[in-house]
Write a protein that holds these residues in place. Structure first.
Motif, PDB file in Angstrom:
ATOM      1  N   PHE A 435     -15.758  31.165   0.478  1.00  0.00           N
ATOM      2  CA  PHE A 435     -16.713  32.759  -0.122  1.00  0.00           C
ATOM      3  C   PHE A 435     -15.702  33.788   1.188  1.00  0.00           C
ATOM      4  CE2 PHE A 435     -19.422  35.392   1.739  1.00  0.00           C
ATOM      5  CZ  PHE A 435     -19.940  36.045   0.913  1.00  0.00           C
ATOM      6  N   TRP A 436     -15.665  33.583   2.491  1.00  0.00           N
ATOM      7  CA  TRP A 436     -15.034  34.414   3.041  1.00  0.00           C
ATOM      8  C   TRP A 436     -13.696  34.980   2.716  1.00  0.00           C
ATOM      9  CZ3 TRP A 436     -17.648  36.774   5.674  1.00  0.00           C
ATOM     10  CH2 TRP A 436     -19.142  36.531   6.399  1.00  0.00           C
ATOM     11  N   ASN A 437     -12.496  33.925   2.345  1.00  0.00           N
ATOM     12  CA  ASN A 437     -11.446  34.066   1.959  1.00  0.00           C
ATOM     13  C   ASN A 437     -11.363  34.756   1.039  1.00  0.00           C
ATOM     14  OD1 ASN A 437     -10.454  32.351   3.667  1.00  0.00           O
ATOM     15  ND2 ASN A 437      -9.303  31.037   2.187  1.00  0.00           N
ATOM     16  N   GLY A 533     -21.592  27.699  -1.804  1.00  0.00           N
ATOM     17  CA  GLY A 533     -20.147  28.195  -1.407  1.00  0.00           C
ATOM     18  C   GLY A 533     -20.163  28.639  -2.890  1.00  0.00           C
ATOM     19  N   LEU A 534     -19.127  27.598  -3.608  1.00  0.00           N
ATOM     20  CA  LEU A 534     -17.961  28.090  -4.383  1.00  0.00           C
ATOM     21  C   LEU A 534     -19.517  29.360  -5.246  1.00  0.00           C
ATOM     22  CD1 LEU A 534     -16.555  25.247  -5.566  1.00  0.00           C
ATOM     23  CD2 LEU A 534     -15.577  26.852  -4.748  1.00  0.00           C
ATOM     24  N   PHE A 535     -20.113  28.788  -5.238  1.00  0.00           N
ATOM     25  CA  PHE A 535     -21.818  29.885  -5.445  1.00  0.00           C
ATOM     26  C   PHE A 535     -21.241  30.974  -5.598  1.00  0.00           C
ATOM     27  CE2 PHE A 535     -23.743  26.088  -7.890  1.00  0.00           C
ATOM     28  CZ  PHE A 535     -23.384  25.636  -8.767  1.00  0.00           C
ATOM     29  N   TYR A 536     -21.637  31.313  -4.796  1.00  0.00           N
ATOM     30  CA  TYR A 536     -21.361  32.764  -3.649  1.00  0.00           C
ATOM     31  C   TYR A 536     -19.470  33.162  -4.308  1.00  0.00           C
ATOM     32  CZ  TYR A 536     -25.470  31.978  -0.696  1.00  0.00           C
ATOM     33  OH  TYR A 536     -26.777  32.174  -0.315  1.00  0.00           O
ATOM     34  N   MET A 568      -9.584  37.258 -13.417  1.00  0.00           N
ATOM     35  CA  MET A 568      -9.969  36.358 -14.398  1.00  0.00           C
ATOM     36  C   MET A 568      -9.532  34.583 -14.504  1.00  0.00           C
ATOM     37  SD  MET A 568     -11.877  38.043 -16.689  1.00  0.00           S
ATOM     38  CE  MET A 568     -11.892  36.798 -17.879  1.00  0.00           C
ATOM     39  N   TYR A 569      -8.574  34.337 -14.012  1.00  0.00           N
ATOM     40  CA  TYR A 569      -7.576  34.163 -13.764  1.00  0.00           C
ATOM     41  C   TYR A 569      -8.289  33.041 -12.524  1.00  0.00           C
ATOM     42  CZ  TYR A 569      -3.689  35.787 -16.319  1.00  0.00           C
ATOM     43  OH  TYR A 569      -2.349  36.066 -17.028  1.00  0.00           O
ATOM     44  N   MET A 570      -8.801  33.665 -11.780  1.00  0.00           N
ATOM     45  CA  MET A 570      -9.788  33.152 -10.019  1.00  0.00           C
ATOM     46  C   MET A 570     -10.865  32.156 -10.629  1.00  0.00           C
ATOM     47  SD  MET A 570      -8.854  35.385  -7.380  1.00  0.00           S
ATOM     48  CE  MET A 570      -9.004  34.368  -5.972  1.00  0.00           C
ATOM     49  N   ILE A 571     -11.389  33.412 -11.444  1.00  0.00           N
ATOM     50  CA  ILE A 571     -12.388  32.579 -11.990  1.00  0.00           C
ATOM     51  C   ILE A 571     -12.959  31.634 -13.144  1.00  0.00           C
ATOM     52  CG2 ILE A 571     -14.786  32.996 -13.424  1.00  0.00           C
ATOM     53  CD1 ILE A 571     -14.468  36.580 -12.898  1.00  0.00           C
ATOM     54  N   ALA A 572     -11.658  31.835 -13.915  1.00  0.00           N
ATOM     55  CA  ALA A 572     -11.350  30.121 -14.771  1.00  0.00           C
ATOM     56  C   ALA A 572     -11.395  29.078 -13.570  1.00  0.00           C
ATOM     57  CB  ALA A 572     -10.466  30.367 -15.557  1.00  0.00           C
ATOM     58  N   GLY A 573     -10.381  29.425 -12.567  1.00  0.00           N
ATOM     59  CA  GLY A 573     -10.106  28.090 -11.757  1.00  0.00           C
ATOM     60  C   GLY A 573     -11.802  27.673 -10.959  1.00  0.00           C
ATOM     61  N   LEU A 574     -11.941  28.305 -10.291  1.00  0.00           N
ATOM     62  CA  LEU A 574     -13.386  28.668  -9.534  1.00  0.00           C
ATOM     63  C   LEU A 574     -14.102  27.663 -10.186  1.00  0.00           C
ATOM     64  CD1 LEU A 574     -13.034  31.423  -7.745  1.00  0.00           C
ATOM     65  CD2 LEU A 574     -13.032  29.622  -6.909  1.00  0.00           C
ATOM     66  N   CYS A 575     -14.534  28.193 -11.557  1.00  0.00           N
ATOM     67  CA  CYS A 575     -15.369  27.429 -11.999  1.00  0.00           C
ATOM     68  C   CYS A 575     -15.039  25.807 -12.526  1.00  0.00           C
ATOM     69  CB  CYS A 575     -15.609  27.793 -13.687  1.00  0.00           C
ATOM     70  SG  CYS A 575     -16.509  29.885 -13.898  1.00  0.00           S
ATOM     71  N   MET A 576     -13.620  25.047 -12.797  1.00  0.00           N
ATOM     72  CA  MET A 576     -13.332  24.562 -12.921  1.00  0.00           C
ATOM     73  C   MET A 576     -13.483  23.576 -11.495  1.00  0.00           C
ATOM     74  SD  MET A 576     -10.311  24.024 -15.323  1.00  0.00           S
ATOM     75  CE  MET A 576      -9.461  25.896 -14.597  1.00  0.00           C
ATOM     76  N   LEU A 577     -13.516  23.728 -10.559  1.00  0.00           N
ATOM     77  CA  LEU A 577     -13.343  23.762  -9.193  1.00  0.00           C
ATOM     78  C   LEU A 577     -14.941  23.311  -8.960  1.00  0.00           C
ATOM     79  CD1 LEU A 577     -10.556  25.501  -7.159  1.00  0.00           C
ATOM     80  CD2 LEU A 577     -11.035  23.539  -7.401  1.00  0.00           C
ATOM     81  N   LYS A 578     -15.678  24.809  -9.089  1.00  0.00           N
ATOM     82  CA  LYS A 578     -16.997  23.815  -9.156  1.00  0.00           C
ATOM     83  C   LYS A 578     -17.657  22.532  -9.940  1.00  0.00           C
ATOM     84  CE  LYS A 578     -21.719  24.031  -7.554  1.00  0.00           C
ATOM     85  NZ  LYS A 578     -21.895  23.298  -5.969  1.00  0.00           N
ATOM     86  N   LEU A 579     -16.736  22.777 -11.425  1.00  0.00           N
ATOM     87  CA  LEU A 579     -17.112  21.665 -11.887  1.00  0.00           C
ATOM     88  C   LEU A 579     -17.026  20.227 -11.194  1.00  0.00           C
ATOM     89  CD1 LEU A 579     -19.034  21.405 -14.299  1.00  0.00           C
ATOM     90  CD2 LEU A 579     -17.413  21.461 -15.253  1.00  0.00           C
ATOM     91  N   TYR A 580     -16.079  20.282 -10.650  1.00  0.00           N
ATOM     92  CA  TYR A 580     -15.496  18.530 -10.317  1.00  0.00           C
ATOM     93  C   TYR A 580     -16.273  19.168  -9.320  1.00  0.00           C
ATOM     94  CZ  TYR A 580     -12.456  15.236  -8.905  1.00  0.00           C
ATOM     95  OH  TYR A 580     -11.207  14.578  -8.487  1.00  0.00           O
ATOM     96  N   GLN A 581     -16.265  19.620  -8.108  1.00  0.00           N
ATOM     97  CA  GLN A 581     -17.304  20.000  -6.617  1.00  0.00           C
ATOM     98  C   GLN A 581     -18.467  18.853  -7.150  1.00  0.00           C
ATOM     99  OE1 GLN A 581     -18.862  22.469  -5.147  1.00  0.00           O
ATOM    100  NE2 GLN A 581     -20.251  21.170  -4.714  1.00  0.00           N
ATOM    101  N   THR A 582     -19.343  19.090  -8.477  1.00  0.00           N
ATOM    102  CA  THR A 582     -20.503  19.046  -8.329  1.00  0.00           C
ATOM    103  C   THR A 582     -20.701  17.667  -7.744  1.00  0.00           C
ATOM    104  OG1 THR A 582     -20.608  20.684  -9.809  1.00  0.00           O
ATOM    105  CG2 THR A 582     -22.007  18.658 -10.349  1.00  0.00           C
ATOM    106  N   ARG A 583     -19.496  16.059  -8.608  1.00  0.00           N
ATOM    107  CA  ARG A 583     -19.776  14.955  -8.869  1.00  0.00           C
ATOM    108  C   ARG A 583     -18.950  14.753  -7.422  1.00  0.00           C
ATOM    109  NH1 ARG A 583     -23.612  12.447 -13.206  1.00  0.00           N
ATOM    110  NH2 ARG A 583     -24.680  14.614 -13.719  1.00  0.00           N
TER     111      ARG A 583
END
Length: 817
Positions: A435-437, A533-536, A568-583
């Motif tokens: 988030f801060w970055n 943090g990733l959602f923010y 747009m690249y960052m949003i797609a990458g963040l969504c994949m990171l969040k999905l992976y971070q879930t479990r």
């Protein structure tokens, strides 16, 4: 004697006068003032000793514009001795030569023997009385031998353009055209729409104030007014405030060659040396001037945009209110159940004994109850460190943990409890770094972007060069200094929905913190570990996508395309990171590595646009990087982070493949992950081969397509595995999934309409321009902005609510996939 001397002096003076007169007559061209009439052809011959002058006179009437057009021709093709035509009028002089010569981009000279020019008319103010006007045309040449010429002057009857009345005409490089238009009463803005059936020759459409001279030749048409190049279509929006007299000229100039419009020099047009043969380049044009939208349309369009996205705020409030009522009802019923069974529960509980650390032995701690229900036994103790951790390198509080994780993560079946061992507060701090970055990146990225686009817009407004920006000119509505306000306004949805998503995440975060402060063990031990943090970060990324997309659409062009795609690249990458971070909360990528990867992607996108059009070697290098990166990341994912991505990863991959597939053919240990990664690698290899073979011109969209396809593949895999694990989808995430699929399908339809393209020349881009389709204010791309913002918002909600059904499930019962 004196009289004789006087007589001789008079005779000498007389003879001297005769000699001087003879000398003067011998060195002066005979000038024959010829009265002439409009519409009559005149021919003659001239040389260095002969000059001819034609005299025209006509009567100007009040309120009527008298426009004259001069047609001339000469058989001379000698640039050393051209025929000079000089037109003298009451308020100006216009001159040109035949052959008329133009120098093109390829340093070739193009000559024309047929020339016609419209003379700058006298514009009456309505109060001028009838007056006699005179015009003279001088024809001269320094050619030693006689040169033939032809001359005709005509009065134009269709010089003034009428509102909503199309006008058809022809023009060529040596025969430009221009017409007068006067704003009707009550009309403050008009759109000049120009079209032609022929792609070439290239044309320049210019709008100039009613001053003389009119710049209507290839070498000076860009000196004044607003202009743009054209092949088949052109459209210029003109506002009355820019022309104090309420009138302007629309000028049409044909270029001698087609380079400016994206064409190349024709083979048949190449002559010997630096000169070309005299070929006809005639373009048939239709021009129509229509009133533009009024202020009420601006207001209605803006209100529609705001209302559309405020509906989402209302919907979020209704969902929150309904959820709050259900929660209160559930708490009330639970408290009643507790009151009814109070004596029984009290009698069954022995005395609770606690250690100083707060552990209890031989008793059921009432703090480990939620809503009147006892918590199932926790299979393992959790250790929470009380020390604050400031750096990612200090995440593991147990020295043996690093050695144990290889044993834990090598299990055939993993559960979330196996990958959520690290301190909760430490992991939360790790994800807050994202988030801060992104806040820092957004500030440092947006400020120079805003400064640059303001400069672009200023250059467009000052120079009048509308080839700088790639708008949909048939639906570009200016407001103030902005040339396409509607394209900027339509990005408001990203900002509003991004802010709404932040509010939703904040509400969930505060609720979760209240449970943790109350030592609610359900929040500590059950369900997916909640880290926001990733959602923010995703919410900020959505807001910045709207801001930077609006900046890009201030002046969309080849130089600033990355403003619209970077986040747009960052949003797609963040969504994949969040999905992976879930479990996989303990083994997700660090913020620094993630943002470094995003920077590399943006760098490749810039290289692809700059070098990817004609350089096959770039596509070879990119395809290799793409395939190798996919293999390395797949190995890292398959072995749950136990294979570090370094230069030795491929040696280790080879050893494992040799051991498991050559020496002994064994079943993959993690079959589900293996299927996902095989499908993912096949898709990525397909993208790499497709790019290498076809080399798409729009590299930015090609790269974004790779990200989106991988995200959709991973999301589909996650949902399928969730259903396979007997987990369920609650109504809210199910609705969000369906809404996401439907809105994305509609959004992509409008995205692929291609109303402009900065990969081509400005004139070729305008061939794709189309009229507005919504309220006469928004075009297809604006609707793409509306729908894409909505689709990303629903996509974020899917990730936020997808595992809400697991809130009451023990973590050692939630599988990892």
């Amino acid at each position: 004697m004196g009289s004789a001397v006087l007589t001789i002096g008079i005779c000498q003076g007389f003879f001297l006068f005769l000699i001087l007169a003879q000398l003067t007559r011998a060195t002066t061209r005979p000038t024959d003032m010829k009265p002439a009439q409009f519409g009559k052809y005149y021919t003659g011959s001239i040389n260095r000793n002969i000059e001819e002058v034609y005299s025209f006179n006509y009567t100007s009437k009040p309120g009527k514009v008298d426009a004259l057009r001069v047609f001339v021709r000469s058989d001379s093709n000698d640039l050393q001795f051209p025929v000079l035509f000089v037109v003298r009028q009451q308020k100006g002089v216009l001159s040109w030569q035949v052959p008329l010569a133009f120098r093109g981009y390829y340093q070739r000279t193009y000559t024309y023997q047929d020339v016609s020019r419209t003379l700058c008319p006298t514009i009456p103010d309505g109060q001028t009385p009838t007056s006699e006007q005179f015009m003279y045309i001088d024809i001269a040449s320094m050619a030693p031998s006689s040169v033939q010429y032809e001359l005709v002057v005509k009065r134009l009857t269709d010089f003034e353009l009428q509102t909503d009345v199309p006008l058809n005409f022809s023009a060529s490089p040596s025969q430009p055209q221009y017409f007068l238009y006067s704003f009707p009463e009550g009309v403050n803005s008009v759109v000049i729409k120009v079209k032609s059936a022929e792609t070439f020759p290239c044309t320049v459409v210019s709008v100039q104030d009613i001053t003389c001279p009119v710049y209507d030749l290839d070498h000076n048409v860009e000196f004044n007014g607003v202009y743009q190049s054209m092949t088949k279509k052109a459209a210029i929006t003109i506002q009355r405030k820019d022309f104090p007299k309420g009138q302007f000229y629309t000028v049409f100039v044909i270029k001698p060659e087609d380079y400016a419009c994206g064409g190349s020099i024709p083979v048949s047009n190449i002559g010997t040396g630096n000169h070309t043969r005299n070929l006809k380049r005639v373009k048939h044009i239709e021009v129509t001037i229509t009133p533009s939208i009024n202020n009420s349309v601006y207001i209605h369009g803006t209100l529609l945009c705001l209302l559309f996205f405020l509906i989402f705020y209302l919907g979020a409030f209704l969902v929150f209110f309904i959820h709050h009522l259900k929660l209160q009802k559930k708490v009330l019923s639970s408290s009643r159940s507790s009151d009814d069974g109070e004596g029984m529960v009290a009698g069954s509980h022995p005395i609770t004994t606690r250690t100083p650390e707060g552990s209890s032995y031989g008793a059921i701690d009432e703090s480990r109850q939620r809503k009147g229900k006892p918590l199932p036994p926790i299979p393992r103790p959790r250790v929470y460190s009380d020390s604050s951790v400031d750096e990612e390198s200090d995440f593991d509080g147990i020295p043996e943990m690093e050695g144990d994780k290889n044993v834990i993560q090598a299990k055939t079946i993993l559960y979330v409890s196996d990958l959520s061992i690290k301190d909760r507060r430490t992991i939360s701090k790790k994800y807050k770094i994202y988030f801060w970055n992104i806040i820092t990146i957004a500030v440092f990225y947006a400020l120079p972007v805003i400064q640059l686009v303001i400069t672009y817009q200023t250059v467009v407004n000052v120079t009048g060069n509308q080839d700088i920006c790639y708008y949909n000119f048939l639906c570009a509505h200016p407001l103030g200094v902005l040339s396409a306000f509607n394209n900027i306004m339509s990005n408001l949805g990203h900002v509003l929905l991004g802010f709404l998503f932040l509010l939703i995440v904040l509400h969930r975060d505060l609720h979760h913190r209240s449970l943790l402060e109350a030592n609610d063990v359900y929040a500590l031990e059950l369900g997916i570990p909640k880290h926001f943090g990733l959602f923010y970060t995703m919410g900020i990324a959505l807001i910045m996508e709207g801001v930077l997309s609006a900046c890009y659409h201030v002046c969309p062009n080849y130089s600033n395309f990355q403003f619209d795609t970077s986040f747009m690249y960052m949003i797609a990458g963040l969504c994949m990171l969040k999905l992976y971070q879930t479990r996989h909360p303990d083994i997700n990528a660090s913020a620094y590595a993630a943002y470094a990867s995003f920077a590399l992607v943006i760098f490749l996108a810039v290289l692809g646009v700059v070098f990817g059009k004609d350089n096959w070697w770039f596509w070879v290098i990119f395809s290799i990087i793409h395939v190798v990166g996919s293999l390395a990341l797949s190995t890292h994912i398959y072995y749950m982070g136990r294979f570090k991505i370094d230069f030795g990863i491929f040696r280790r991959i080879f050893q494992i493949l040799y051991t498991d597939c050559v020496q002994q053919c064994s079943r993959p240990m993690y079959m589900d992950r293996m299927i996902l990664l095989i499908v993912g690698n096949v898709i990525n290899w397909f993208f790499a081969i497709f790019g290498l073979v076809y080399r798409p011109r729009d590299f930015a969209s090609y790269l974004l397509g790779i990200f989106i396809c991988n995200l959709l593949l991973y999301l589909a895999f996650y949902i399928i595995m969730k259903l396979r694990s007997s987990e369920k989808l609650l109504p809210l995430p199910l609705f969000c999934i369906l809404a996401t699929a439907g809105v994305w399908a509609a959004a992509l339809y409008f995205f692929f309409q291609n109303l402009s393209s900065w990969e081509e020349s400005p004139a070729q881009s305008r061939e794709k321009n189309r009229e507005c389709i919504l309220m006469h204010f928004f075009d297809d791309h604006d609707i793409w902005h509306f729908l894409s913002a909505t689709a990303m918002f629903f996509s974020f909600l899917v990730l936020l609510t997808l595992d809400d059904d697991l809130d009451d499930v023990r973590r050692d019962k939630i599988p990892v996939f």
